[in-house]
Design an enzyme around this catalytic site. Structure first.
Site, PDB file in Angstrom:
ATOM      1  CG  ASP A 147      -1.901   1.170   1.225  1.00 28.31           C
ATOM      2  OD1 ASP A 147      -2.081   1.794   0.153  1.00 28.31           O
ATOM      3  OD2 ASP A 147      -2.494   1.449   2.281  1.00 28.31           O
ATOM      4  CG  ASP A 345      -4.015   5.099  -3.023  1.00 23.09           C
ATOM      5  OD1 ASP A 345      -3.081   4.613  -2.353  1.00 23.09           O
ATOM      6  OD2 ASP A 345      -5.204   4.980  -2.687  1.00 23.09           O
TER       7      ASP A 345
END
Length: 461
Positions: A147, A345
């Site tokens: 992440d 992201d």
């Protein structure tokens, strides 16, 4: 009207439709998508077809719910697309809240009148990509989600009072000769407490806590140990040794999370001295194929745009989106619409655009898809098509233009998802964009933190 190549005619003969070149569109700017690829593809878990741009270490990267996953999850556990989109909407809203007061501009910008939430994200449900590493001496295999929006890495550890089931064995600190918990007086504990409110001490050992926006949390001992990444290793890797969880975290089936954000605790920051403050990844086109993560990526050969950072929200890597092209034509979107940054992201699935930009994209895409009947909207998708009976589908190209005249031409997998245009508008009037992982597929994305740039290289996996 442009002439229609014979090959295109042959492809469409079985479709009972004839592609008409709409005014202003060049057939050469269309991409051919095979209908079968919208639902399934041949499984290919081999290494990427293109050698990564690596001067460091590369590890395979897989989709968590695909057949290549090193941590197989029963098919009944895989969320539906509707569920994924609902959770994705929560993550996107969370990121916008974090940036609600960030001023526009380049480089390291300051933030005013903003309270940074202590939660790290909505949940692990929107994270889709896994790597396998080794922790400890001897190394114990751990399969971890990646992440770019998280800093603190963690794995489940023995003894665990309340943990979820996982494919690998729980990490056992007592079995590692190089494991060391941080004391309350350590610099690492002080730094953790300063950057993540709610972390601190319990007795003499430093304690960490991760909180997610869905109410779930994990807590345990903040520690260090040897980390094995492919053929390389990292000494004194800092991570959370999770010994208690609550909420939806208990439903997860992976071993933990690897934070690749820009904060002090992330893997990218911790290994900056070894891997020159640069990493890259390539997300595979489908769950049935593989990609890679590279630490210490070579920074040449990429189309680069400036990386935007915020000292108050250091986890995220920003870029400046300046324009969108559909079918080779640049959309007439006022520059002021893109006055805010866009966040790269890996954990957001669908790219979010300011409402005005999305409206222009949707209208132009529909104009290039008139040969296909519209279909009912699905969740956050409102630009959908009926491809019934089609064996091949012709879609206009879509390209994102970033500062520095960097043009990123999206793969078909980054344009259409389950018969819908794979973009969405912000649910509010925010100018913040989010470049999601669907649009990043097959592209090697470089995070050159030391050089202050984000790079793109097409067709890398």
């Amino acid at each position: 009207m442009a002439s229609i190549p014979k090959l295109v005619i042959l492809l469409l003969c079985t479709c009972l439709h004839t592609l008409v070149a709409h005014e202003g569109y060049d057939l050469r700017t269309y991409k051919v998508l095979h209908a079968g690829s919208l639902k399934s593809a041949a499984v290919n878990c081999s290494q990427p077809k293109v050698t990564p741009s690596s001067g460091g270490v590369t590890v395979p990267l897989h989709h968590r719910h695909g057949p290549c996953s090193p941590s197989p999850v029963p098919s009944t556990k895989a969320p539906t697309l509707e569920e994924m989109l609902r959770r994705d909407q929560l993550r996107a809203a969370y990121i916008r809240r974090k940036y609600s007061g960030v001023k526009g501009g380049a480089g390291d910008v300051e933030q005013s009148d903003v309270t940074v939430p202590t939660t790290l994200g909505t949940s692990l449900d929107t994270l889709e990509y896994l790597i396998t590493v080794g922790i400890g001496s001897p190394a114990m295999t751990q399969t971890m989600l990646i992440d770019t929006g998280s800093d603190v890495s963690w794995v489940q550890c023995k003894p665990c009072s309340q943990c979820h089931t996982q494919a690998d064995s729980l990490f056992d600190p007592s079995s590692s000769s190089t494991y060391s918990p941080f004391s309350c007086s350590s610099a690492a504990c002080a730094q953790l407490s300063q950057s993540h409110e709610g972390n601190g001490c319990s007795g003499s050992q430093c304690q960490y806590m991760v909180k997610y926006g869905d109410g779930s949390s994990g807590t345990g001992t903040y520690s260090s140990d040897k980390l094995a990444l492919g053929s390389s290793s990292v000494s004194n890797f800092q991570f959370g040794c999770s010994q208690s969880e609550s909420g939806n975290l208990l439903e997860d089936q992976t071993d933990g999370l690897m934070g690749l954000g820009g904060g002090a605790q992330s893997l990218a920051t911790q290994t900056a001295g070894t891997f020159d403050k640069a990493f890259s990844y390539c997300l595979p086109p489908t769950p049935d194929s593989s990609g890679f993560l590279t630490l210490g990526a070579a920074t040449s050969g990429f189309s680069k745009t400036q990386m935007l950072r915020s000292s108050q929200v250091p986890s995220y890597y920003g870029v400046l989106l300046e324009a969108i092209r559909v079918g080779g034509r640049q959309l007439n979107i006022p520059a002021s619409v893109f006055s805010g940054r866009s966040i790269m992201d890996s954990g957001t699935i669908i790219t979010r655009l300011p409402a005005t930009a999305y409206s222009a994209l949707s209208s132009a895409f529909k104009a290039g898809m008139k040969q296909y009947p519209p279909a009912q909207p699905m969740g956050i998708f409102d630009t959908c098509f009926d491809f019934s009976g089609q064996s091949t589908i012709n879609i206009p190209s879509v390209a994102l233009v970033f500062s520095g005249e960097v043009v990123v031409d999206l793969a078909t997998d980054g344009i259409i998802l389950d018969s819908c245009l794979a973009f969405a508008a912000n649910s509010d009037d925010s100018s913040l964009g989010i470049i999601g992982n669907v649009q990043q597929r097959t592209i090697e994305v470089l995070y050159d933190v030391g050089g202050g740039a984000v790079g793109f290289k097409a067709g890398a996996c």
